[in-house]
Design an enzyme around this catalytic site. Structure first.
Site, PDB file in Angstrom:
ATOM      1  N   PHE A   1     -10.353   5.573  -3.889  1.00  0.00           N
ATOM      2  CA  PHE A   1      -9.476   4.923  -2.599  1.00  0.00           C
ATOM      3  C   PHE A   1     -10.217   3.573  -2.217  1.00  0.00           C
ATOM      4  O   PHE A   1     -11.296   3.607  -1.734  1.00  0.00           O
ATOM      5  CB  PHE A   1      -9.689   5.970  -1.488  1.00  0.00           C
ATOM      6  CG  PHE A   1      -8.872   5.590  -0.412  1.00  0.00           C
ATOM      7  CD1 PHE A   1      -7.302   5.704  -0.490  1.00  0.00           C
ATOM      8  CD2 PHE A   1      -9.305   5.024   0.979  1.00  0.00           C
ATOM      9  CE1 PHE A   1      -6.601   5.219   0.574  1.00  0.00           C
ATOM     10  CE2 PHE A   1      -8.457   4.540   1.997  1.00  0.00           C
ATOM     11  CZ  PHE A   1      -7.153   5.050   1.803  1.00  0.00           C
TER      12      PHE A   1
ATOM     13  N   THR B   1       1.869  -3.300  15.852  1.00  0.00           N
ATOM     14  CA  THR B   1       2.771  -2.367  15.928  1.00  0.00           C
ATOM     15  C   THR B   1       1.999  -1.159  15.208  1.00  0.00           C
ATOM     16  O   THR B   1       1.095  -1.317  14.373  1.00  0.00           O
ATOM     17  CB  THR B   1       4.138  -2.743  15.072  1.00  0.00           C
ATOM     18  OG1 THR B   1       3.623  -2.672  13.760  1.00  0.00           O
ATOM     19  CG2 THR B   1       4.783  -3.956  15.407  1.00  0.00           C
TER      20      THR B   1
ATOM     21  N   HIS C   1       3.135   0.193  12.438  1.00  0.00           N
ATOM     22  CA  HIS C   1       3.206   0.205  11.067  1.00  0.00           C
ATOM     23  C   HIS C   1       1.926   0.414  10.407  1.00  0.00           C
ATOM     24  O   HIS C   1       1.909   1.293   9.308  1.00  0.00           O
ATOM     25  CB  HIS C   1       3.876  -1.219  10.957  1.00  0.00           C
ATOM     26  CG  HIS C   1       4.847  -1.244   9.523  1.00  0.00           C
ATOM     27  ND1 HIS C   1       5.781  -0.501   9.421  1.00  0.00           N
ATOM     28  CD2 HIS C   1       4.306  -2.182   8.649  1.00  0.00           C
ATOM     29  CE1 HIS C   1       6.312  -0.975   8.244  1.00  0.00           C
ATOM     30  NE2 HIS C   1       5.504  -1.658   7.590  1.00  0.00           N
TER      31      HIS C   1
ATOM     32  N   ALA D   1       0.813  -1.009  -0.059  1.00  0.00           N
ATOM     33  CA  ALA D   1       0.051  -0.098  -0.026  1.00  0.00           C
ATOM     34  C   ALA D   1       0.862   1.403   0.125  1.00  0.00           C
ATOM     35  O   ALA D   1       0.310   2.169  -0.533  1.00  0.00           O
ATOM     36  CB  ALA D   1      -0.790   0.045   1.233  1.00  0.00           C
ATOM     37  N   PHE D   2       1.931   1.082   0.584  1.00  0.00           N
ATOM     38  CA  PHE D   2       2.860   2.465   0.635  1.00  0.00           C
ATOM     39  C   PHE D   2       3.364   2.800  -0.704  1.00  0.00           C
ATOM     40  O   PHE D   2       3.604   4.108  -0.930  1.00  0.00           O
ATOM     41  CB  PHE D   2       4.009   2.055   1.593  1.00  0.00           C
ATOM     42  CG  PHE D   2       5.014   3.138   1.688  1.00  0.00           C
ATOM     43  CD1 PHE D   2       4.608   4.121   3.002  1.00  0.00           C
ATOM     44  CD2 PHE D   2       6.181   3.586   1.009  1.00  0.00           C
ATOM     45  CE1 PHE D   2       5.558   5.092   2.947  1.00  0.00           C
ATOM     46  CE2 PHE D   2       6.869   4.568   1.174  1.00  0.00           C
ATOM     47  CZ  PHE D   2       6.401   5.410   2.212  1.00  0.00           C
ATOM     48  N   GLU D   3       3.294   1.913  -1.759  1.00  0.00           N
ATOM     49  CA  GLU D   3       3.802   2.337  -3.147  1.00  0.00           C
ATOM     50  C   GLU D   3       2.455   2.605  -3.958  1.00  0.00           C
ATOM     51  O   GLU D   3       2.782   3.153  -5.063  1.00  0.00           O
ATOM     52  CB  GLU D   3       4.639   1.021  -3.760  1.00  0.00           C
ATOM     53  CG  GLU D   3       5.840   0.952  -3.235  1.00  0.00           C
ATOM     54  CD  GLU D   3       6.024   0.177  -1.622  1.00  0.00           C
ATOM     55  OE1 GLU D   3       5.131  -0.513  -1.480  1.00  0.00           O
ATOM     56  OE2 GLU D   3       6.999   0.569  -1.176  1.00  0.00           O
TER      57      GLU D   3
HETATM   58  N1  INI Z   1       1.514  -3.226   2.874  1.00  0.00           N
HETATM   59  C1  INI Z   1       0.101  -3.421   2.663  1.00  0.00           C
HETATM   60  O1  INI Z   1      -0.149  -3.430   1.556  1.00  0.00           O
HETATM   61  N2  INI Z   1      -0.583  -3.822   3.771  1.00  0.00           N
HETATM   62  C2  INI Z   1      -0.138  -4.297   4.886  1.00  0.00           C
HETATM   63  O2  INI Z   1      -0.751  -4.764   5.714  1.00  0.00           O
HETATM   64  C3  INI Z   1       1.187  -4.206   5.130  1.00  0.00           C
HETATM   65  N3  INI Z   1       1.871  -4.314   6.322  1.00  0.00           N
HETATM   66  O3  INI Z   1       1.199  -4.757   7.443  1.00  0.00           O
HETATM   67  O4  INI Z   1       2.983  -4.141   6.676  1.00  0.00           O
HETATM   68  C4  INI Z   1       2.166  -3.161   4.101  1.00  0.00           C
HETATM   69  N4  INI Z   1       3.581  -3.345   4.278  1.00  0.00           N
HETATM   70  C5  INI Z   1       4.391  -3.132   3.278  1.00  0.00           C
HETATM   71  C6  INI Z   1       4.419  -1.669   2.815  1.00  0.00           C
HETATM   72  O5  INI Z   1       3.173  -1.181   2.179  1.00  0.00           O
HETATM   73  C7  INI Z   1       5.637  -1.595   1.809  1.00  0.00           C
HETATM   74  O6  INI Z   1       5.526  -2.207   0.492  1.00  0.00           O
HETATM   75  C8  INI Z   1       7.058  -1.855   2.409  1.00  0.00           C
HETATM   76  O7  INI Z   1       7.057  -1.113   3.452  1.00  0.00           O
HETATM   77  C9  INI Z   1       8.057  -1.464   1.432  1.00  0.00           C
HETATM   78  O8  INI Z   1       8.089   0.058   1.084  1.00  0.00           O
END
Ligand code: INI
Length: 170
Positions: free
Chosen positions: A118, A91, A93, A61-63
């Protein structure tokens, strides 16, 4: 399953002249694959051509905002559908990534002028995520695709010199 405060979804608008990018996170793919399938089904149902739907997988999701912005900047798409799944762990995170995804997508849509929907689930449990990615009308990928179609149609109309719509007046 009682989610009483939600509205009935509006019927799908015509997508036959729209080009749509779908950005989908691979993280929690057992859910995001179903969100993607729901989005694609809605776009097909709304008349989108197969060649007008392009799917771009990303790690998590971060990307999503980064890829959504890059897709919008190509100028090839009328809207971007953003799909992911964050399931709360022990956490912080979850909170960081959820905030980055929501704010990043909002900023990308505002900066590029391309509407973005979204469809990133943020749930406390796996069950809640699976429930929102089932077959049928409650699928949040479908809902995001419907929003993208509606917004792309509105943006097109607002940009048109011939059929610029007026908003409702009070
Ligand atoms: N990414 C998700 O899409 N869902 C999650 O629940 C998740 N958790 O739990 O960590 C998650 N982490 C990865 C993140 O989106 C990045 O891809 C990673 O940090 C690399 O940049």
């Amino acid at each position: 399953m009682m989610r009483g405060q939600e509205q009935a979804p509006a019927p799908l608008a015509d997508a036959s002249r729209l080009r749509i990018a779908i950005i989908v996170a691979r993280f929690n793919a057992f859910v995001t694959d179903r969100l993607r399938d729901g989005a694609v089904a809605a776009l097909r149902e709304a008349g989108a051509a197969e060649s007008a739907i392009e799917i771009f997988p990303v790690p998590g999701a971060f990307e999503i905002p980064q890829a959504a912005r890059a897709a919008a900047e190509t100028g090839r798409f009328d809207a971007v559908v953003c799909l992911g799944c964050l399931i709360r762990g022990d956490t912080p995170h979850f909170d960081y990534i959820a905030a980055a995804a929501a704010q990043g997508i909002t900023a990308a849509a505002g900066d590029t002028g391309v509407p973005m929907a979204f469809g990133v689930l943020t749930t406390n449990t796996t069950e809640q995520a699976v429930e929102r990615a089932g077959e049928g009308r409650d699928n949040k990928g479908r809902e995001a695709a419907a929003a993208a179609i509606e917004m792309a149609t509105l943006y097109r109309a607002l940009a048109s010199t011939q059929s610029r719509p007026s908003g409702f007046r009070v």
